[in-house]
Design an enzyme around this catalytic site. Structure first.
Site, PDB file in Angstrom:
ATOM      1  N   ASP A  41       0.875  -1.123  -0.006  1.00  0.00           N
ATOM      2  CA  ASP A  41       0.059   0.114   0.068  1.00  0.00           C
ATOM      3  C   ASP A  41       0.955   1.247   0.031  1.00  0.00           C
ATOM      4  OD1 ASP A  41       0.781  -0.693   2.644  1.00  0.00           O
ATOM      5  OD2 ASP A  41      -0.646   0.312   3.710  1.00  0.00           O
ATOM      6  N   HIS A  57       9.831  -0.192   8.286  1.00  0.00           N
ATOM      7  CA  HIS A  57       9.096  -1.319   8.576  1.00  0.00           C
ATOM      8  C   HIS A  57       8.920  -2.334   7.454  1.00  0.00           C
ATOM      9  CE1 HIS A  57       7.480   0.619  12.089  1.00  0.00           C
ATOM     10  NE2 HIS A  57       7.138   1.584  11.582  1.00  0.00           N
TER      11      HIS A  57
END
Length: 314
Positions: free
Chosen positions: A10, A240
């Site tokens: 995303d 991340h």
């Protein structure tokens, strides 16, 4: 030997860094990207995935996927973290390519079935596409090589609620389905990713080595860095999504534990990941009813960041 990979994403600032790694690493065969809402809306996610590959001089299939959660209402995109365009409001050109004619879930199913036992799924956003693929063909559980999910938090606490990490919170019902499906799965969550800080000097090296893509990575990083300065009082960012690829290629840099995962889907704790280590006995067997998975509980942060920089500057 290369690792055939589908990257579910995303994009997203940290997604963009991870996509750059997947495009650059000589031992990763990026079969395609599947897009989901999360850091941005679904159309922006698809545009960004197409554009990032093009800026790297590559054409990679991109299949558009989930536009919202399976059950719960959709929350607004976190523009204060990733910017309105997902890449720190850095001015972007239009992507020249277009998404595949089939949806993300169908792309995953077709690719996995075409190469049984070979393909790794790395998912770094809300997990609706993987949940939909399981609905289309539950048999992919036995035909995928492995699944790596960036998300969740066991001891670290949440980053969008006191207990929930963003990807789990955005679609807890999809997360519950994916994390308990019974396929070979590793969770790389905040317990590991918060140990890793990509600093300004690291980003300067990456930007210098990555050409047009490096300009976008550096521009988006500046916005993301400002968020982390306010949120965690660090000068840099936690990469991340890149950590999921770091675990895939260099698992020895992480400390992981086998056990049973579940996800809270309702109430104030929605999106919380619950983990029962395999070696622990609890008062009730309910905590150990789900299939065994691997969960990263720590990481050698400096070594992970060094691997990221080395990969993007080689």
């Amino acid at each position: 030997m290369t690792v055939p990979l589908i990257f579910d994403t995303d994009p997203g600032v940290d997604d963009a860094q991870a996509i750059a790694i997947a495009l650059a690493h000589p031992e990763i065969e990026l079969l395609g990207m599947t897009t989901t809402y999360g850091n941005v809306d679904i159309d922006t996610a698809t545009h960004n995935a197409l554009l990032l590959a093009e800026l790297a001089g590559q054409r990679v299939p991109v299949a558009q996927g989930a536009a919202g959660p399976l059950v719960k209402p959709k929350h607004p995109a976190p523009t204060h973290i990733h910017g309105d365009n997902g890449l720190g409001n850095h001015v972007l050109p239009d992507a020249q390519g277009h998404a595949e004619a089939i949806c993300a879930a169908q792309f995953i199913v077709e690719q996995v079935n075409a190469r049984p036992g070979e393909i790794t799924l790395v998912a770094v956003g809300p997990l609706g596409n993987l949940a939909a693929a399981l609905q289309l063909d539950p048999g992919i559980i036995d035909r995928v090589k492995q699944v790596v999910v960036m998300g969740g938090s066991i001891r670290e606490g949440g980053n969008v609620t006191p207990v929930a990490e963003a990807n789990m919170f955005n679609d807890p019902h999809a997360a519950a389905r994916v994390l308990t499906a019974g396929w070979p799965l590793t969770l790389v969550g905040l317990d590991a990713t918060h140990r890793c800080v990509l600093g300004p000097a690291h980003m300067d090296k990456i930007a210098a080595a990555q050409g047009r893509l490096g300009e976008v990575l550096a521009g988006s990083y500046a916005f993301y860095r400002a968020f982390y300065r306010n949120a965690l009082d660090i000068d840099g960012c936690c990469p991340h999504d890149s950590c999921a690829l770091a675990w895939l290629m260099r698992p020895e840099l992480f400390t992981s534990v086998r056990g049973h995962l579940s996800v809270v889907t309702e109430g104030d704790a929605e999106g919380q990941t619950l983990f029962a280590p395999q070696e622990r006995a609890f008062i009730d067997p309910r905590w150990s009813r789900t299939p065994l998975v691997e969960v990263c509980m720590n990481a050698d942060g400096e070594a992970v960041v060094e691997w990221i920089v080395d990969t993007l500057t080689a």
